[in-house]
Design a protein around this motif. Structure first.
Motif, short mmCIF file in Angstrom:
data_model
loop_
_atom_site.label_atom_id
_atom_site.label_comp_id
_atom_site.label_asym_id
_atom_site.label_seq_id
_atom_site.Cartn_x
_atom_site.Cartn_y
_atom_site.Cartn_z
N MET A 8 37.01 -34.00 -32.96
CA MET A 8 36.88 -33.78 -31.52
C MET A 8 37.57 -34.87 -30.72
O MET A 8 38.10 -34.63 -29.65
CB MET A 8 35.40 -33.70 -31.14
N ASN A 9 37.53 -36.09 -31.23
CA ASN A 9 38.16 -37.19 -30.50
C ASN A 9 39.66 -37.00 -30.34
O ASN A 9 40.28 -37.60 -29.47
CB ASN A 9 37.87 -38.52 -31.21
N ASN A 10 40.25 -36.20 -31.21
CA ASN A 10 41.68 -35.91 -31.12
C ASN A 10 41.98 -34.68 -30.28
O ASN A 10 43.15 -34.33 -30.10
CB ASN A 10 42.25 -35.72 -32.53
N GLN A 11 40.95 -34.04 -29.76
CA GLN A 11 41.13 -32.84 -28.96
C GLN A 11 40.93 -33.15 -27.48
O GLN A 11 40.06 -33.95 -27.12
CB GLN A 11 40.14 -31.75 -29.39
N PRO A 12 41.71 -32.51 -26.59
CA PRO A 12 41.50 -32.73 -25.16
C PRO A 12 40.13 -32.23 -24.72
O PRO A 12 39.64 -31.20 -25.21
CB PRO A 12 42.61 -31.89 -24.51
N LEU A 13 39.51 -32.95 -23.80
CA LEU A 13 38.24 -32.51 -23.23
C LEU A 13 38.50 -31.43 -22.19
O LEU A 13 39.37 -31.58 -21.33
CB LEU A 13 37.51 -33.69 -22.58
N VAL A 14 37.75 -30.35 -22.27
CA VAL A 14 37.85 -29.25 -21.31
C VAL A 14 36.60 -29.25 -20.42
O VAL A 14 35.48 -29.27 -20.93
CB VAL A 14 37.97 -27.89 -22.02
N TYR A 39 35.96 -23.72 -29.80
CA TYR A 39 36.47 -25.03 -29.41
C TYR A 39 35.27 -25.87 -28.98
O TYR A 39 34.50 -25.46 -28.10
CB TYR A 39 37.48 -24.89 -28.27
N LEU A 40 35.11 -27.05 -29.55
CA LEU A 40 33.87 -27.81 -29.36
C LEU A 40 33.94 -28.90 -28.30
O LEU A 40 32.90 -29.31 -27.77
CB LEU A 40 33.45 -28.43 -30.70
N ASN A 41 35.13 -29.40 -28.00
CA ASN A 41 35.21 -30.55 -27.11
C ASN A 41 35.28 -30.12 -25.64
O ASN A 41 36.34 -30.14 -25.01
CB ASN A 41 36.42 -31.43 -27.46
N LYS A 115 43.17 -21.11 -25.13
CA LYS A 115 43.83 -21.68 -23.94
C LYS A 115 44.35 -23.08 -24.19
O LYS A 115 45.46 -23.43 -23.76
CB LYS A 115 42.85 -21.65 -22.76
N VAL A 116 43.57 -23.90 -24.86
CA VAL A 116 44.05 -25.25 -25.18
C VAL A 116 45.30 -25.17 -26.05
O VAL A 116 46.30 -25.88 -25.82
CB VAL A 116 42.95 -26.07 -25.88
N LYS A 117 45.28 -24.31 -27.02
CA LYS A 117 46.43 -24.14 -27.91
C LYS A 117 47.67 -23.70 -27.12
O LYS A 117 48.78 -24.22 -27.34
CB LYS A 117 46.11 -23.10 -28.99
N ALA A 118 47.49 -22.78 -26.19
CA ALA A 118 48.61 -22.31 -25.38
C ALA A 118 49.18 -23.42 -24.51
O ALA A 118 50.40 -23.54 -24.35
CB ALA A 118 48.17 -21.14 -24.51
N MET A 119 48.32 -24.27 -23.95
CA MET A 119 48.78 -25.39 -23.14
C MET A 119 49.61 -26.36 -23.97
O MET A 119 50.68 -26.79 -23.57
CB MET A 119 47.58 -26.12 -22.52
N PHE A 126 49.65 -24.60 -16.48
CA PHE A 126 48.45 -23.77 -16.49
C PHE A 126 48.71 -22.50 -17.30
O PHE A 126 49.87 -22.12 -17.54
CB PHE A 126 47.97 -23.43 -15.08
N VAL A 127 47.62 -21.87 -17.73
CA VAL A 127 47.72 -20.60 -18.42
C VAL A 127 46.82 -19.59 -17.72
O VAL A 127 45.84 -19.95 -17.05
CB VAL A 127 47.33 -20.70 -19.92
N VAL A 128 47.15 -18.33 -17.88
CA VAL A 128 46.39 -17.23 -17.30
C VAL A 128 46.09 -16.22 -18.40
O VAL A 128 47.02 -15.70 -19.02
CB VAL A 128 47.16 -16.54 -16.15
#
Length: 320
Positions: A8-14, A39-41, A115-119, A126-128
Motif C-alpha cells: 500500500m505504501n507504494n500505491q497512491p492514496l485515493v 484497491y486498498l489505499n 481508475k488508478v491504473k488508467a491514470m 483525469f479519467v471518466v
C-alpha cells in the motif's frame, strides 16, 4: 483497524469524498461498497451537511471499525448544501487522487483499482468511467458516453455535446487544488465545476466500463425541481447567471459559452415573469448583444402582452 502494508505504501492514496444529508437509511450500502474495493489505499471523507436523522450513529460505526473512514460536519464557514460539504471534504482530504461520490450510490468493487491504473498507465490528468442505474424503472436509460477523448474540450462540454456524471470523474489532486464547487449553486454544480477543470486541461482517459451504480429516487432534488415548473425556471435562471458571471471572464470571454448561459437566463425570464432579475442583468445583455439586444426587449414586451416571445427570442439566437 489499520490498513498499512509495504504494497500500500507504494500505491497512491485515493480520497473518496462523500457529502451526505439525511441518508442514514442508505449510506451504509454506499460505505459497504467502498469497503469492498479491491484497491486498498483509500480514505473515505464523509461530510455531514446538517442531517437530522441518525447519520452520526451509522457513520460513526464505520469510523470505529476502519480508520480509513473519516467523518466531519460541515462548518459554518461553508454554505449549507452539498457544494459546501464537498469543498470542506477536499480540505480535509490528503489523497493524490480524488473521486467525488454520492451518499446513496454504489461503487463496483474494482472502481478505484481500474481508475488508478488508467491514470498511471496513460499519464493523464483525469479519467471518466460510466454509470448505470441499479434500481430504475425500465424507461430510465443508463448513462452512455459516446464521445472520444479527442472530442473533449471546454467548448464541446459547455455546448452540452459532451457531459458526464460527477462520480464518474476521477482526478489528480494537483489539477483541482485551486478549483472549488460554487457554493451558491443549488443545481448545475457539476457543469460549473467541470467547466473550470476543462479551462485547465482536457488530458483524459475514458474508461468504457460501468463503475458506478446509481440509485434512482422519485424524491431526489433534481426530480422534484423538474416537476415544479416555476421553481425549475427560477433555479435555471439563478444558476445560469451565477455560472455566467463566474466563468465567462475565466474563459477569455468565450462568446459561445456566454451566449449559451445568457440564453438560458433569458428564456427562463421570458417564461416566468416574476423572476427577480439581478441588478446588472439588462446591462449584460446590452453589452453582450449590442444592437441585437432590442430583440430581447421586444420579446419581453411581447411576452407580457401576448404570452408569446418565440419570434424575437429566435431572432436573438440566430442574429448574434
Amino acid at each position: 483497524m489499520q490498513y498499512q502494508s509495504n504494497a500500500m505504501n507504494n500505491q497512491p492514496l485515493v480520497s473518496v469524498i462523500i457529502p451526505t444529508y439525511n441518508r442514514a437509511h442508505l449510506i451504509g450500502e454506499t460505505l459497504d461498497s467502498v469497503l469492498a474495493q479491491t484497491y486498498l489505499n483509500w480514505e473515505c471523507i464523509i461530510v455531514d451537511d446538517g442531517s437530522s436523522d441518525n447519520t452520526d450513529e451509522v457513520v460513526s460505526d464505520y469510523v470505529s471499525k476502519d480508520s480509513r473512514f473519516k467523518y466531519f460536519h460541515r462548518p459554518d464557514e461553508h454554505l449549507p448544501g452539498g457544494n459546501g460539504a464537498r469543498n470542506y471534504g477536499f480540505k480535509m482530504s490528503q489523497g493524490e487522487y480524488v473521486n467525488w461520490f454520492d451518499s446513496d450510490d454504489l461503487m463496483v468493487a474494482e472502481k478505484l483499482e481500474v481508475k488508478v491504473k488508467a491514470m498511471l498507465e496513460n499519464d493523464v490528468d483525469f479519467v471518466v468511467s460510466q454509470t448505470k442505474y441499479f434500481n430504475a424503472p425500465g424507461n430510465i436509460n443508463d448513462y452512455k458516453y459516446d464521445f472520444k477523448e479527442d472530442e473533449v474540450s471546454f467548448e464541446s462540454f459547455t455546448s452540452t455535446y459532451i457531459s458526464w456524471y460527477t462520480p464518474d470523474f476521477f482526478v489528480s489532486r494537483n489539477l483541482v487544488s485551486n478549483i472549488n464547487f460554487n457554493e451558491q449553486l443549488k443545481s448545475g454544480q457539476e457543469f460549473n465545476y467541470i467547466s473550470k477543470v476543462l479551462l485547465k486541461t482536457n488530458k483524459l482517459k475514458i474508461i468504457r466500463k460501468h463503475l458506478t451504480l446509481r440509485r434512482y429516487a422519485e424524491d431526489s432534488i433534481g426530480v422534484k425541481r423538474r416537476q415544479n415548473k416555476d421553481e425549475y425556471l427560477r433555479t435555471t435562471f439563478e444558476n445560469s447567471w451565477i455560472t455566467f458571471k463566474e466563468i465567462y471572464p475565466l474563459s477569455g470571454y468565450n462568446k459561445a459559452f456566454g451566449q449559451k448561459l445568457l440564453l438560458k437566463c433569458i428564456r427562463s425570464y421570458l417564461e416566468q415573469s416574476n423572476i427577480e432579475k439581478p441588478k446588472l442583468f439588462f446591462n449584460e445583455i446590452i453589452k453582450f448583444y449590442g444592437l441585437q439586444s432590442r430583440n430581447f426587449f421586444f420579446a419581453v414586451l411581447s411576452s407580457r402582452l401576448t404570452g408569446k416571445y418565440q419570434f424575437f427570442y429566435n431572432k436573438l439566437k440566430v442574429e448574434n
